[in-house]
Design a protein around this motif. Structure first.
Motif, PDB file in Angstrom:
ATOM      1  N   ARG A  16      37.685 -48.529 -25.285  1.00 37.45           N
ATOM      2  CA  ARG A  16      36.852 -48.977 -26.399  1.00 37.45           C
ATOM      3  C   ARG A  16      36.146 -50.285 -26.050  1.00 37.45           C
ATOM      4  N   ARG A  17      36.865 -51.172 -25.390  1.00 43.61           N
ATOM      5  CA  ARG A  17      36.281 -52.468 -25.033  1.00 43.61           C
ATOM      6  C   ARG A  17      35.151 -52.291 -24.020  1.00 43.61           C
ATOM      7  N   THR A  18      35.375 -51.429 -23.011  1.00 40.46           N
ATOM      8  CA  THR A  18      34.352 -51.176 -21.999  1.00 40.46           C
ATOM      9  C   THR A  18      33.103 -50.553 -22.628  1.00 40.46           C
ATOM     10  N   ALA A  19      33.317 -49.555 -23.494  1.00 40.52           N
ATOM     11  CA  ALA A  19      32.183 -48.881 -24.151  1.00 40.52           C
ATOM     12  C   ALA A  19      31.424 -49.856 -25.042  1.00 40.52           C
ATOM     13  N   THR A  20      32.138 -50.729 -25.751  1.00 39.85           N
ATOM     14  CA  THR A  20      31.489 -51.711 -26.626  1.00 39.85           C
ATOM     15  C   THR A  20      30.660 -52.688 -25.808  1.00 39.85           C
ATOM     16  N   THR A  21      31.207 -53.132 -24.682  1.00 39.11           N
ATOM     17  CA  THR A  21      30.471 -54.041 -23.794  1.00 39.11           C
ATOM     18  C   THR A  21      29.175 -53.385 -23.306  1.00 39.11           C
ATOM     19  N   ASN A  22      29.269 -52.109 -22.928  1.00 39.82           N
ATOM     20  CA  ASN A  22      28.083 -51.379 -22.467  1.00 39.82           C
ATOM     21  C   ASN A  22      27.051 -51.214 -23.576  1.00 39.82           C
ATOM     22  N   ALA A  23      27.522 -50.950 -24.784  1.00 37.96           N
ATOM     23  CA  ALA A  23      26.603 -50.789 -25.915  1.00 37.96           C
ATOM     24  C   ALA A  23      25.847 -52.083 -26.180  1.00 37.96           C
ATOM     25  N   ILE A  24      26.558 -53.201 -26.172  1.00 41.16           N
ATOM     26  CA  ILE A  24      25.909 -54.504 -26.376  1.00 41.16           C
ATOM     27  C   ILE A  24      24.864 -54.753 -25.288  1.00 41.16           C
ATOM     28  N   LYS A  25      25.244 -54.486 -24.050  1.00 49.85           N
ATOM     29  CA  LYS A  25      24.345 -54.687 -22.908  1.00 49.85           C
ATOM     30  C   LYS A  25      23.059 -53.881 -23.062  1.00 49.85           C
TER      31      LYS A  25
END
Length: 334
Positions: free
Chosen positions: A68-77
């Motif tokens: 979830r953290r990795t996906a959230t970071t990618n979404a923000i990026k």
């Protein structure tokens, strides 16, 4: 709805559809997907915008915290990348991407005090820059809840008062913001100040039956804050009996359930929350509150399966994205 956005403001969104136009109140909007974002490489058919949406969906669906953290970071990026490359900037879409980054940054900050401070600053910045946006209806309650969680009651009162003073909001929204000022004042322990504010609001509400019901609801919450549960319960039961308005019933059932929960009357409380989840579920925030308390109540009733089911629904259903109750559940763990 599929159509063309004609206008977006704090009241809601006007959309041109095949059979004319339709207005969607701000409180009913979960998300808007913008098909036409220029240059073409950014659109939902491919590019940064598509990648942002995919990553956000992965974050919503992920049960593993690391994923979830990795996906959230990618979404923000990718949302930031989309905003940086948009030419010319699409006012409404760019604003929504900015909102997405703020909400996702908040989600990423859970459990990190320094990151949380930055996330709150981003929310506050959005509130200041876009006071006349539909997203402000989500931003203000979220920011105020975070301020309350941090015991910054003065800041939360100022946040809601700002909403109450903004003429861009409908009268009902502004009045509800005034009631939230009272509720936060109760949480701060200033019961005398809350009582005075509520008396002033009640005078302005004369003749407005629906709003007077909300005033009574807030008065019951004031009694709950003062730990006068036995005085609050009859008011709430009468509200449920006298009102046909589904919204009032949802709030009254939830507040009554909260009273019973705080009195350790779990087998009675569970039915109040179930009414909201199964019947009076038209308001996503009230339903989120019901699911939060169902999680807690079933836990007290030693029904582990139902408890986990309710928390899972609260954490995974997209309609509860940004809800204060999802944020609370996230902080309190599984």
């Amino acid at each position: 709805l599929v159509g063309t956005v004609k206008n977006e403001d704090a009241r809601g969104v006007q959309i041109a559809i095949k059979k004319g136009e339709q207005f969607v109140p701000a409180g009913d909007i979960i998300d808007i997907h913008y098909d036409e974002v220029k240059p073409v490489k950014l659109t939902l058919s491919g590019g940064a915008y598509l990648e942002a949406k995919k990553a956000e969906a992965e974050a919503d669906a992920a049960t593993d915290p690391a994923l979830r953290r990795t996906a959230t970071t990618n979404a923000i990026k990718h949302y930031k990348e989309t905003m940086a490359q948009m030419k010319p900037p699409h006012k409404y879409a760019a604003r929504n991407f900015d909102y997405k980054v703020a909400v996702l940054t908040l989600r990423q900050a859970q459990g990190d005090p320094i990151a949380m401070k930055d996330a709150m600053a981003r929310l506050d910045s959005f509130k200041t820059r876009y006071p006349n946006s539909w997203q402000i209806n989500q931003i203000v309650p979220t920011l105020a809840q975070l301020q309350m969680d941090a015991k910054d009651f003065k800041g939360a009162i100022a946040t809601y008062q700002e909403m109450a003073d903004l003429e861009v909001f409908p009268v009902e929204v502004r009045r509800n913001a005034e009631l939230m000022v009272v509720q936060v004042t109760v949480k701060s322990g200033d019961f005398k100040g809350a009582q005075k504010k509520l008396d002033d609001i009640e005078k302005k509400a004369a003749g407005n039956v629906p709003f007077l019901s909300r005033v009574k609801m807030t008065r019951a919450e004031l009694l709950v804050g003062e730990k006068k549960i036995d005085q609050a319960v009859p008011i709430l039961k009468q509200l449920i009996k006298d009102n046909k308005d589904a919204q009032i019933k949802a709030e009254a059932h939830n507040t009554l359930g909260e009273c019973l929960f705080k009195s350790n009357r779990y087998s009675e409380a569970v039915w109040e929350f179930l009414y909201v989840d199964a019947v009076y579920n038209q308001d996503r925030n009230e339903r989120a509150k019901a699911l939060y308390y169902l999680w807690k109540t079933f836990e007290q009733l030693n029904n582990d399966e139902r408890s986990k089911e309710c928390r899972r629904m609260l954490m995974n259903d997209p309609q509860f994205q940004g809800s204060e109750w999802r944020l609370r559940a996230s902080k309190e763990g599984s």
